[in-house]
Scaffold this motif. Structure first.
Motif, PDB file in Angstrom:
ATOM      1  N   UNK A  20      37.548  40.252  53.254  1.00  0.00           N
ATOM      2  CA  UNK A  20      38.731  40.591  52.577  1.00  0.00           C
ATOM      3  C   UNK A  20      39.260  39.863  51.428  1.00  0.00           C
ATOM      4  N   UNK A  21      39.295  38.534  51.853  1.00  0.00           N
ATOM      5  CA  UNK A  21      39.924  37.640  50.959  1.00  0.00           C
ATOM      6  C   UNK A  21      38.906  37.275  49.785  1.00  0.00           C
ATOM      7  N   UNK A  22      37.338  37.326  50.005  1.00  0.00           N
ATOM      8  CA  UNK A  22      36.195  37.083  49.166  1.00  0.00           C
ATOM      9  C   UNK A  22      36.295  38.453  48.118  1.00  0.00           C
ATOM     10  N   UNK A  23      36.402  39.435  48.903  1.00  0.00           N
ATOM     11  CA  UNK A  23      36.406  40.842  48.027  1.00  0.00           C
ATOM     12  C   UNK A  23      37.684  40.826  46.935  1.00  0.00           C
ATOM     13  N   UNK A  24      38.868  40.606  47.544  1.00  0.00           N
ATOM     14  CA  UNK A  24      39.920  40.488  46.630  1.00  0.00           C
ATOM     15  C   UNK A  24      39.762  39.475  45.393  1.00  0.00           C
ATOM     16  N   UNK A  25      39.024  38.228  45.699  1.00  0.00           N
ATOM     17  CA  UNK A  25      38.764  37.344  44.603  1.00  0.00           C
ATOM     18  C   UNK A  25      37.727  37.965  43.474  1.00  0.00           C
ATOM     19  N   UNK A  26      36.752  38.473  44.223  1.00  0.00           N
ATOM     20  CA  UNK A  26      35.970  39.110  43.308  1.00  0.00           C
ATOM     21  C   UNK A  26      36.258  40.155  42.421  1.00  0.00           C
ATOM     22  N   UNK A  27      37.207  40.793  43.123  1.00  0.00           N
ATOM     23  CA  UNK A  27      37.918  42.032  42.214  1.00  0.00           C
ATOM     24  C   UNK A  27      38.691  41.511  41.016  1.00  0.00           C
ATOM     25  N   UNK A  28      39.348  40.518  41.366  1.00  0.00           N
ATOM     26  CA  UNK A  28      40.314  39.683  40.204  1.00  0.00           C
ATOM     27  C   UNK A  28      39.440  39.057  39.357  1.00  0.00           C
ATOM     28  N   UNK A  29      38.340  38.574  39.600  1.00  0.00           N
ATOM     29  CA  UNK A  29      37.461  37.722  39.045  1.00  0.00           C
ATOM     30  C   UNK A  29      36.697  38.579  37.992  1.00  0.00           C
ATOM     31  N   UNK A  30      36.247  39.788  38.323  1.00  0.00           N
ATOM     32  CA  UNK A  30      35.314  40.474  37.812  1.00  0.00           C
ATOM     33  C   UNK A  30      35.425  41.027  36.509  1.00  0.00           C
ATOM     34  N   UNK A  31      36.557  40.999  35.810  1.00  0.00           N
ATOM     35  CA  UNK A  31      36.842  41.654  34.413  1.00  0.00           C
ATOM     36  C   UNK A  31      36.055  40.910  33.368  1.00  0.00           C
ATOM     37  N   UNK A  32      35.885  39.508  33.454  1.00  0.00           N
ATOM     38  CA  UNK A  32      35.255  38.839  32.330  1.00  0.00           C
ATOM     39  C   UNK A  32      34.148  37.856  33.039  1.00  0.00           C
ATOM     40  N   UNK A  33      32.977  38.064  32.407  1.00  0.00           N
ATOM     41  CA  UNK A  33      32.079  36.721  33.094  1.00  0.00           C
ATOM     42  C   UNK A  33      32.266  35.423  32.559  1.00  0.00           C
ATOM     43  N   UNK A  34      31.895  34.544  33.160  1.00  0.00           N
ATOM     44  CA  UNK A  34      32.165  32.980  32.739  1.00  0.00           C
ATOM     45  C   UNK A  34      31.331  33.009  31.338  1.00  0.00           C
ATOM     46  N   UNK A  35      31.866  32.396  30.435  1.00  0.00           N
ATOM     47  CA  UNK A  35      31.128  31.934  29.324  1.00  0.00           C
ATOM     48  C   UNK A  35      30.767  30.419  29.295  1.00  0.00           C
ATOM     49  N   UNK A  36      31.395  29.559  30.080  1.00  0.00           N
ATOM     50  CA  UNK A  36      31.211  28.071  29.871  1.00  0.00           C
ATOM     51  C   UNK A  36      30.419  27.629  31.529  1.00  0.00           C
ATOM     52  N   UNK A  37      30.580  28.324  32.367  1.00  0.00           N
ATOM     53  CA  UNK A  37      30.087  27.957  33.623  1.00  0.00           C
ATOM     54  C   UNK A  37      28.404  28.422  33.745  1.00  0.00           C
ATOM     55  N   UNK A  38      27.899  27.750  34.779  1.00  0.00           N
ATOM     56  CA  UNK A  38      26.633  28.268  34.962  1.00  0.00           C
ATOM     57  C   UNK A  38      26.187  29.619  35.461  1.00  0.00           C
TER      58      UNK A  38
END
Length: 323
Positions: free
Chosen positions: A126-144
């Protein structure tokens, strides 16, 4: 060992000066926490709760990459996701003292998950799903962005180019790596998704904390553009019958995000990469006295024999899963 290393100037006075440069006033109590890649300390604060000071290993991440991590954590905090975000001082979360970047965060007290607790596996999903949902809007531009074959090739090249791996074991090492690389390449071709997404990147048990009845995800140091299963497979501890554990994790995950079941075909790729890259990481950090002290067996022939056995087990587990 007398060679200069990344944290050779990080003595207690320097640590306290760095913390107090943010405006806090320490009570001079420093407690070193278990971290090798960076340096992490609990610092006592006058008339306040202790804080956690994290000093980033120089030359590992750029300032822009660290700030992108901090920006993500602050957004997750606002969204109510149970993580630990850096503290802000006059609108800043990242500071530099004597050439070393650092940040401060609140102290979190709790317990790590139980490896085989199915109820907790559901909660972690559940926690990882929640984190992924909130992170999913914009891909990282600086991270690998994750690239298993490139990681495998770079780690292998590094290991073979140094003399810590005994010369007589190098042919066996090359043969085993070639097998795993070929199996990885086939799985990636068959199962790799069309699009990457922001993920935590290193969500093992030590980066999860049960605090006041709720799991929190910690240490986003390795956050990157990757795939969902990267953050799930590390919680599978049963090698003979992992299906029940997978079922609980995925069921919890799908409370927040759909999971592409095809990604399960990539678990053995990430297992192999992790084993190979761990050895390369130890080798790359061997100039750091903290590593020599913590891993005194690394430069022995016995370590490399065990490492070869780990690689062989990766192959055998892979073959068993394919049957």
């Amino acid at each position: 060992m007398t060679a200069t290393h990344s944290f050779s100037t990080l003595i207690p006075d320097t640590i306290l000066d760095a913390v107090e440069s943010t405006g806090l006033w320490s009570d001079s109590r420093i407690y070193s926490l278990n971290s090798y890649e960076n340096r992490v300390y609990q610092i006592g604060i006058e008339d306040g709760s202790p804080v956690i000071a994290k000093f980033y290993r120089p030359d590992r991440w750029s300032k822009a990459q660290i700030l992108e991590e901090h920006s993500l954590l602050l957004k997750l905090q606002v969204a109510g996701v149970p993580i630990v975000a850096p503290l802000m001082f006059e609108g800043k979360s990242l500071f530099c003292h004597k050439g070393i970047y650092f940040c401060l965060s609140p102290r979190l007290i709790g317990q790590h998950p139980e490896a085989d607790n199915l109820d907790q596996l559901y909660q972690l999903g559940e926690l990882i799903g929640q984190v992924h949902k909130e992170m999913s809007a914009v891909p990282f531009s600086e991270r690998i962005s994750v690239s298993p074959l490139m990681q495998m090739d770079q780690a292998t090249s590094q290991i073979l180019s140094h003399n810590l791996l005994p010369e007589k074991l190098k042919p066996l090492y090359k043969k085993q790596i070639n097998k795993l690389r070929g199996m990885s390449e086939a799985s990636i071709k068959a199962y790799w998704p069309t699009q990457l997404r922001p993920v935590h990147g290193d969500s093992h048990r030590s980066n999860l904390m049960l605090h006041e009845g709720q799991f929190h995800l910690l240490d986003f140091d390795d956050c990157q553009n990757g795939i969902a299963v990267q953050d799930l497979w590390l919680h599978i501890t049963q090698t003979e019958n992992p299906q029940q554990q997978l079922s609980e994790i995925i069921e919890g995950y799908e409370t927040y995000m759909p999971f592409d079941i095809r990604e399960l075909g990539l678990i053995d790729v990430f297992k192999s990469v992790r084993v190979i890259c761990y050895a390369a990481w130890l080798q790359n950090r061997w100039h750091d006295p903290a590593f020599v002290k913590a891993f005194p067996w690394f430069d022995t022939e016995n370590y490399w024999l065990n490492h070869l056995n780990e690689l062989k087990n990766c192959e055998l587990e892979w073959e068993n899963m394919s049957r």
